[in-house]
Design a protein around this motif. Structure first.
Motif, short mmCIF file in Angstrom:
data_model
loop_
_atom_site.label_atom_id
_atom_site.label_comp_id
_atom_site.label_asym_id
_atom_site.label_seq_id
_atom_site.Cartn_x
_atom_site.Cartn_y
_atom_site.Cartn_z
N MET A 80 46.24 52.90 31.83
CA MET A 80 47.12 51.98 32.54
C MET A 80 48.31 51.58 31.68
O MET A 80 48.15 51.27 30.50
CB MET A 80 46.35 50.73 32.97
N VAL A 121 52.26 46.53 34.20
CA VAL A 121 52.55 46.38 35.62
C VAL A 121 54.05 46.51 35.89
O VAL A 121 54.45 47.05 36.91
CB VAL A 121 51.97 45.06 36.18
N HIS A 142 54.88 50.07 36.57
CA HIS A 142 54.42 50.50 37.89
C HIS A 142 55.35 49.99 38.98
O HIS A 142 55.65 50.70 39.93
CB HIS A 142 52.99 50.01 38.16
N SER A 187 47.31 53.06 39.47
CA SER A 187 48.27 51.97 39.63
C SER A 187 47.48 50.67 39.72
O SER A 187 46.27 50.66 39.55
CB SER A 187 49.12 52.17 40.89
N TYR A 188 48.16 49.61 40.04
CA TYR A 188 47.50 48.32 40.18
C TYR A 188 47.11 48.01 41.62
O TYR A 188 46.82 46.87 41.95
CB TYR A 188 48.40 47.21 39.61
N ASN A 237 44.98 47.18 44.55
CA ASN A 237 43.65 46.56 44.49
C ASN A 237 43.48 45.56 45.62
O ASN A 237 44.45 45.12 46.23
CB ASN A 237 43.46 45.85 43.14
N LEU A 258 48.21 39.26 39.38
CA LEU A 258 48.94 40.45 39.79
C LEU A 258 50.06 40.11 40.76
O LEU A 258 51.20 40.54 40.59
CB LEU A 258 47.99 41.47 40.42
#
Length: 155
Positions: A24, A27, A30, A129-130, A132, A143
């Motif tokens: 990862m 963020v 991303h 990726s994030y 979720n 996030l």
């Protein structure tokens, strides 16, 4: 008892072998690289009851068979908030899977943050990726805050 231990060891190993390994990045990276970033609620999981559906694929994965023939499944999502891209709140979109070990598993009625890309005219969650589920946990709250903060700094 020894056989039970060996069975548990085998099952644990096979699950680890089929896991998705990701490195990862922050963020911010991303957010910058994703073409579509949104918050949406799953209103339907499609194809989850037939031979090529999600349950069948999960069964094959659990016994160590990699399903490379299946066409995957898709979910219908109502966009609640568009952070980046062209899908406005209230629009219903369809997101697809490829049945890889990195695919997200969606549940109807749940809300997700989705980092998406298009391939062959279809939307897919970006692997590693994030993307979720938004479950109210500190991680999901952080996030959403990180996304809002990063996008405000770009304005």
């Amino acid at each position: 008892m020894k056989n039970l231990f060996l069975l548990l060891l085998f099952v644990g190993y096979s699950q680890a072998a089929s896991a998705c390994d990701c490195l990862m990045t922050p963020v911010r990276q991303h957010i910058k690289s994703t073409p579509y970033l949104l918050k949406g609620k799953v209103i339907a999981v499609l194809d989850d009851k037939n031979k090529e559906g999600r349950d069948y694929h999960l069964f094959l994965r659990s016994i160590g068979i990699q399903d490379t023939v299946s066409r995957g499944y898709s979910v219908k999502i109502i966009v609640q908030q568009d952070f980046k891209g062209k899908y406005k709140a209230g629009k219903i979109i369809e997101i697809h899977s490829t049945y890889s070990n990195c695919d997200m598993l969606f549940s109807a009625g749940e809300t997700y943050i989705l980092f998406l890309h298009k391939a062959q005219g279809n939307l897919f969650p970006t692997y590693c990726s994030y993307s979720n589920i938004l479950d109210g946990s500190p991680a999901s709250i952080d996030l959403v805050q990180a996304i809002r903060t990063e996008l405000k700094s770009r304005d």
